[in-house]
Motif scaffolding. Sequence first.
Motif, PDB file in Angstrom:
ATOM      1  N   LEU A 106      -5.513   1.713   6.845  1.00 47.39           N
ATOM      2  CA  LEU A 106      -5.204   3.104   7.143  1.00 47.39           C
ATOM      3  C   LEU A 106      -5.716   4.043   6.053  1.00 47.39           C
ATOM      4  O   LEU A 106      -5.681   5.254   6.222  1.00 47.39           O
ATOM      5  CB  LEU A 106      -3.705   3.283   7.367  1.00 47.39           C
ATOM      6  N   GLY A 107      -6.209   3.479   4.969  1.00 39.74           N
ATOM      7  CA  GLY A 107      -6.824   4.265   3.910  1.00 39.74           C
ATOM      8  C   GLY A 107      -8.315   4.460   4.107  1.00 39.74           C
ATOM      9  O   GLY A 107      -8.948   5.275   3.431  1.00 39.74           O
ATOM     10  N   SER A 153       2.045   8.688   1.505  1.00 40.18           N
ATOM     11  CA  SER A 153       1.558  10.043   1.246  1.00 40.18           C
ATOM     12  C   SER A 153       0.508  10.496   2.259  1.00 40.18           C
ATOM     13  O   SER A 153       0.119  11.652   2.268  1.00 40.18           O
ATOM     14  CB  SER A 153       0.975  10.139  -0.171  1.00 40.18           C
ATOM     15  N   TYR A 154       0.059   9.603   3.129  1.00 45.56           N
ATOM     16  CA  TYR A 154      -0.926   9.979   4.150  1.00 45.56           C
ATOM     17  C   TYR A 154      -0.271  10.860   5.207  1.00 45.56           C
ATOM     18  O   TYR A 154       0.867  10.612   5.592  1.00 45.56           O
ATOM     19  CB  TYR A 154      -1.519   8.750   4.837  1.00 45.56           C
ATOM     20  N   ASN A 170      -3.698  11.783  10.180  1.00 45.63           N
ATOM     21  CA  ASN A 170      -4.422  10.676   9.560  1.00 45.63           C
ATOM     22  C   ASN A 170      -4.002   9.314  10.114  1.00 45.63           C
ATOM     23  O   ASN A 170      -4.815   8.585  10.667  1.00 45.63           O
ATOM     24  CB  ASN A 170      -4.201  10.735   8.043  1.00 45.63           C
ATOM     25  N   VAL A 171      -2.747   8.977   9.963  1.00 50.64           N
ATOM     26  CA  VAL A 171      -2.269   7.632  10.281  1.00 50.64           C
ATOM     27  C   VAL A 171      -2.285   7.340  11.780  1.00 50.64           C
ATOM     28  O   VAL A 171      -2.836   6.330  12.225  1.00 50.64           O
ATOM     29  CB  VAL A 171      -0.854   7.401   9.690  1.00 50.64           C
ATOM     30  N   SER A 187     -11.663   5.807   5.924  1.00 49.12           N
ATOM     31  CA  SER A 187     -11.929   7.018   6.695  1.00 49.12           C
ATOM     32  C   SER A 187     -11.986   6.645   8.169  1.00 49.12           C
ATOM     33  O   SER A 187     -12.279   5.496   8.520  1.00 49.12           O
ATOM     34  CB  SER A 187     -13.252   7.655   6.259  1.00 49.12           C
ATOM     35  N   HIS A 209       0.839  -1.196   0.000  1.00 45.18           N
ATOM     36  CA  HIS A 209       0.000   0.000   0.000  1.00 45.18           C
ATOM     37  C   HIS A 209       0.881   1.256   0.000  1.00 45.18           C
ATOM     38  O   HIS A 209       1.002   1.944   1.000  1.00 45.18           O
ATOM     39  CB  HIS A 209      -0.923  -0.019   1.229  1.00 45.18           C
ATOM     40  N   LYS A 253      -5.756   6.876  13.366  1.00 41.76           N
ATOM     41  CA  LYS A 253      -6.363   5.592  12.991  1.00 41.76           C
ATOM     42  C   LYS A 253      -5.708   4.434  13.745  1.00 41.76           C
ATOM     43  O   LYS A 253      -6.394   3.501  14.169  1.00 41.76           O
ATOM     44  CB  LYS A 253      -6.280   5.382  11.484  1.00 41.76           C
ATOM     45  N   ALA A 280      -4.030  -1.209   3.878  1.00 39.24           N
ATOM     46  CA  ALA A 280      -5.164  -0.460   3.311  1.00 39.24           C
ATOM     47  C   ALA A 280      -6.155  -0.029   4.387  1.00 39.24           C
ATOM     48  O   ALA A 280      -6.950   0.883   4.167  1.00 39.24           O
ATOM     49  CB  ALA A 280      -5.867  -1.298   2.249  1.00 39.24           C
ATOM     50  N   GLN A 283       0.492   4.085  -1.076  1.00 39.72           N
ATOM     51  CA  GLN A 283      -0.215   5.330  -0.780  1.00 39.72           C
ATOM     52  C   GLN A 283      -0.013   5.744   0.677  1.00 39.72           C
ATOM     53  O   GLN A 283      -0.101   6.915   1.011  1.00 39.72           O
ATOM     54  CB  GLN A 283      -1.720   5.199  -1.042  1.00 39.72           C
ATOM     55  N   LEU A 284       0.264   4.780   1.535  1.00 38.63           N
ATOM     56  CA  LEU A 284       0.495   5.051   2.944  1.00 38.63           C
ATOM     57  C   LEU A 284       1.588   6.105   3.134  1.00 38.63           C
ATOM     58  O   LEU A 284       1.540   6.912   4.057  1.00 38.63           O
ATOM     59  CB  LEU A 284       0.886   3.755   3.670  1.00 38.63           C
TER      60      LEU A 284
END
Length: 119
Positions: free
Chosen positions: A83-84, A48-49, A54-55, A86, A43, A58, A81, A45-46
Amino acid sequence: KTIAKFPQLMGSLSLEGTLKPRVQWLKELGMDDSQVAKTITKHPQLMSYRLEENVKPKAETLRQYAFTDKQLAIVISSLPALLGLSSKRLAHRLSVLQASGVLKNHSSCGFMILTDTKF
Protein backbone atom coordinates in the motif's frame (compact mmCIF):
# COMPACT_ATOMS: atom_id res chain seq x y z
CA LYS A 1 7.85 -1.33 19.44
CA THR A 2 6.07 0.43 16.59
CA ILE A 3 6.13 3.77 18.37
CA ALA A 4 9.85 3.36 19.05
CA LYS A 5 10.48 2.81 15.32
CA PHE A 6 8.28 5.70 14.18
CA PRO A 7 7.77 8.15 17.08
CA GLN A 8 6.58 10.84 14.66
CA LEU A 9 3.35 8.88 14.24
CA MET A 10 2.30 9.67 17.80
CA GLY A 11 2.43 13.41 17.31
CA SER A 12 0.77 13.53 13.91
CA LEU A 13 -2.11 11.08 14.23
CA SER A 14 -5.31 11.36 16.23
CA LEU A 15 -7.02 8.30 17.65
CA GLU A 16 -10.53 9.16 16.46
CA GLY A 17 -9.73 10.93 13.21
CA THR A 18 -6.88 8.86 11.87
CA LEU A 19 -6.13 5.60 13.63
CA LYS A 20 -9.62 4.33 14.35
CA PRO A 21 -10.91 4.59 10.75
CA ARG A 22 -7.86 2.73 9.40
CA VAL A 23 -8.16 -0.06 11.97
CA GLN A 24 -11.89 -0.29 11.23
CA TRP A 25 -11.20 -0.55 7.49
CA LEU A 26 -8.67 -3.36 8.05
CA LYS A 27 -11.29 -5.20 10.11
CA GLU A 28 -13.91 -4.66 7.40
CA LEU A 29 -11.56 -6.47 5.01
CA GLY A 30 -11.87 -9.44 7.31
CA MET A 31 -8.75 -9.11 9.45
CA ASP A 32 -8.92 -10.24 13.03
CA ASP A 33 -7.22 -8.29 15.82
CA SER A 34 -3.94 -10.21 15.49
CA GLN A 35 -3.77 -9.55 11.74
CA VAL A 36 -4.46 -5.84 12.30
CA ALA A 37 -1.71 -5.69 14.91
CA LYS A 38 0.69 -7.56 12.61
CA THR A 39 -0.11 -5.20 9.75
CA ILE A 40 0.47 -2.06 11.80
CA THR A 41 3.64 -3.44 13.37
CA LYS A 42 5.09 -4.42 9.98
CA HIS A 43 4.25 -1.14 8.27
CA PRO A 44 3.22 1.57 10.74
CA GLN A 45 3.38 4.17 7.99
CA LEU A 46 0.07 2.71 6.82
CA MET A 47 -1.61 4.57 9.68
CA SER A 48 -0.58 7.89 8.13
CA TYR A 49 -1.72 7.12 4.56
CA ARG A 50 -4.89 8.85 3.42
CA LEU A 51 -7.60 6.23 3.57
CA GLU A 52 -10.00 7.46 0.88
CA GLU A 53 -7.44 8.95 -1.50
CA ASN A 54 -4.66 6.38 -1.16
CA VAL A 55 -5.38 3.11 0.63
CA LYS A 56 -8.85 2.24 -0.63
CA PRO A 57 -8.03 2.90 -4.32
CA LYS A 58 -4.98 0.65 -4.07
CA ALA A 59 -7.05 -2.08 -2.42
CA GLU A 60 -9.52 -1.70 -5.29
CA THR A 61 -6.65 -2.12 -7.76
CA LEU A 62 -5.75 -5.40 -6.03
CA ARG A 63 -9.39 -6.50 -6.20
CA GLN A 64 -9.39 -5.91 -9.97
CA TYR A 65 -6.79 -8.64 -10.27
CA ALA A 66 -9.21 -11.20 -8.82
CA PHE A 67 -8.32 -10.89 -5.16
CA THR A 68 -11.25 -11.65 -2.90
CA ASP A 69 -11.64 -9.69 0.35
CA LYS A 70 -10.24 -12.68 2.23
CA GLN A 71 -7.18 -12.83 -0.06
CA LEU A 72 -6.82 -9.07 0.15
CA ALA A 73 -6.76 -9.25 3.94
CA ILE A 74 -4.04 -11.91 3.78
CA VAL A 75 -1.99 -9.95 1.23
CA ILE A 76 -2.21 -6.68 3.15
CA SER A 77 -1.46 -8.26 6.53
CA SER A 78 1.50 -10.13 5.04
CA LEU A 79 2.80 -7.33 2.82
CA PRO A 80 1.37 -4.02 4.03
CA ALA A 81 4.20 -2.21 2.21
CA LEU A 82 2.24 -2.87 -1.01
CA LEU A 83 0.00 0.00 0.00
CA GLY A 84 3.08 2.22 0.06
CA LEU A 85 3.72 1.67 -3.64
CA SER A 86 2.46 4.35 -5.98
CA SER A 87 -0.82 3.48 -7.70
CA LYS A 88 0.95 3.46 -11.05
CA ARG A 89 3.70 1.11 -9.83
CA LEU A 90 1.20 -1.20 -8.14
CA ALA A 91 -0.96 -1.50 -11.27
CA HIS A 92 2.08 -2.02 -13.49
CA ARG A 93 3.52 -4.76 -11.32
CA LEU A 94 0.18 -6.53 -11.04
CA SER A 95 -0.24 -6.48 -14.82
CA VAL A 96 3.31 -7.77 -15.39
CA LEU A 97 2.82 -10.62 -12.93
CA GLN A 98 -0.57 -11.46 -14.39
CA ALA A 99 0.73 -11.42 -17.98
CA SER A 100 3.60 -13.70 -17.04
CA GLY A 101 1.26 -16.15 -15.32
CA VAL A 102 2.87 -15.62 -11.93
CA LEU A 103 -0.11 -13.87 -10.35
CA LYS A 104 -2.19 -16.94 -9.64
CA ASN A 105 -2.67 -16.41 -5.94
CA HIS A 106 -1.75 -14.06 -3.16
CA SER A 107 1.54 -15.83 -2.42
CA SER A 108 3.12 -14.33 -5.55
CA CYS A 109 2.66 -10.77 -4.26
CA GLY A 110 6.03 -10.85 -2.54
CA PHE A 111 7.57 -10.06 -5.92
CA MET A 112 5.80 -6.72 -5.95
CA ILE A 113 7.80 -5.15 -3.15
CA LEU A 114 11.16 -5.84 -4.79
CA THR A 115 13.20 -2.87 -5.91
CA ASP A 116 12.70 -1.77 -9.50
CA THR A 117 16.06 -3.31 -10.44
CA LYS A 118 15.21 -6.70 -8.97
CA PHE A 119 11.62 -6.70 -10.19
